[in-house]
Design an enzyme around this catalytic site. Structure first.
Site, PDB file in Angstrom:
ATOM      1  N   ASN A   9      -7.049  13.058   2.093  1.00  0.00           N
ATOM      2  CA  ASN A   9      -7.026  11.754   2.764  1.00  0.00           C
ATOM      3  C   ASN A   9      -5.845  11.773   3.715  1.00  0.00           C
ATOM      4  OD1 ASN A   9      -6.835   9.104   3.547  1.00  0.00           O
ATOM      5  ND2 ASN A   9      -6.256   8.303   1.530  1.00  0.00           N
ATOM      6  N   GLU A  98      -4.456   1.082  -0.413  1.00  0.00           N
ATOM      7  CA  GLU A  98      -3.755   0.622   0.791  1.00  0.00           C
ATOM      8  C   GLU A  98      -4.607  -0.381   1.563  1.00  0.00           C
ATOM      9  OE1 GLU A  98      -2.854   4.522   2.289  1.00  0.00           O
ATOM     10  OE2 GLU A  98      -1.416   4.795   0.655  1.00  0.00           O
ATOM     11  N   GLU A 165      -6.942   6.221  -8.964  1.00  0.00           N
ATOM     12  CA  GLU A 165      -5.653   6.382  -8.293  1.00  0.00           C
ATOM     13  C   GLU A 165      -4.675   5.315  -8.774  1.00  0.00           C
ATOM     14  OE1 GLU A 165      -6.071   8.759  -4.392  1.00  0.00           O
ATOM     15  OE2 GLU A 165      -6.293   6.648  -3.919  1.00  0.00           O
ATOM     16  N   GLY A 171       1.885   8.509  -3.248  1.00  0.00           N
ATOM     17  CA  GLY A 171       2.942   8.714  -2.263  1.00  0.00           C
ATOM     18  C   GLY A 171       4.350   8.604  -2.829  1.00  0.00           C
TER      19      GLY A 171
END
Ligand code: PGA
Length: 241
Positions: A9, A98, A165, A171
């Site tokens: 991604n 996100e 996730e 991140g």
């Protein structure tokens, strides 16, 4: 049979020139990749066309990072499924955290996007996962079950990938323990009507932890952000041991 699917991604990274440079470094490292692994690159919209032209005859599949639920219309800034399938896109990420966090994506819009993607023969990768706060409050299971229940209304489970996730692991470099990811993914599978849906883990997957993650019996693949941006690290991930 559950397919092994490793997807990168790229989020909002890479110009076309940078994407082609990535490809040159990456393709040469796939000679050793076992045939039964599906490799997907989910790239920015601007990069899809040139990658599509350069991926002809390769085993890499193209993915987008979003799709609108209408096939055309006055929706400034959105992308429609026929625009993606026309250029050879096969996969699309839906409901990434996100998108949920910064762009107001809800379980209801996720559901609409999933159904439209499937009608266009795109394979959606539905992302689910909890925040740190929800995990600390013991809400992980109930939150994920609710995301699945609302997101999957009327969705065909024979053309679907799910990515677990945990948001606190995205991140951050802070990976979820492989055994814990395996446990949650096992619980996700119990909620599905089709036992053959491939379920990925995502959140700080890197060359150093991919072997342990992929050794877990419930984990069928990975959705990889940061570590998919460098040819060497993403190649090491798709070539997990
Ligand atoms: P990360 O991102 O690998 O950089 O943690 C994963 C994702 O957001 O899909």
């Amino acid at each position: 049979m559950r397919n092994v699917i490793i997807a990168g991604n790229w989020k909002m990274y890479k110009t076309q020139a940078e994407a082609l440079e990535f490809l040159q470094g990456f393709m040469t490292q796939l000679d050793v990749t076992p045939d039964d692994r599906e490799i997907v690159l989910c790239v920015p919209f601007t990069t899809l066309v040139s990658l599509s032209q350069n991926l002809h005859g390769s085993r890499i599949r193209l993915g987008a990072q979003n799709v609108h639920w209408e096939t055309a219309g006055a929706y400034t800034g959105e992308i429609a499924a026929p625009m993606l399938t026309e250029i050879g896109v096969r996969y699309v990420i839906v409901g990434h955290s996100e998108r949920r966090q910064y762009f107001g994506e809800t379980d209801e819009t996720v559901n609409l996007r999933l159904k439209t993607a499937q009608q266009a023969s795109l394979t959606p990768i539905l992302c689910v996962g909890e925040t740190k706060q929800q995990r600390d409050a013991n809400e992980t299971e109930s939150l994920i079950f609710s995301q699945l229940k609302k997101g999957l209304v009327g969705v065909d489970q024979t053309n679907l990938v799910i990515a677990y996730e945990p948001i606190w692991a995205i991140g951050t470099g802070d990976t979820c323990e492989a055994t814990e990811a395996n446990r949650v993914i096992g619980l996700i599978r119990e909620q599905l009507t089709n036992p053959n849906v491939s379920i990925q883990y995502g959140g700080s997957v890197k060359p150093e932890n991919v072997d342990e993650i992929m050794a877990q019996p419930e984990i069928d693949g990975a959705l990889v952000g940061g570590a998919s941006l460098q040819p060497g690290s993403f190649a090491r991930i798709v070539n997990f041991q």
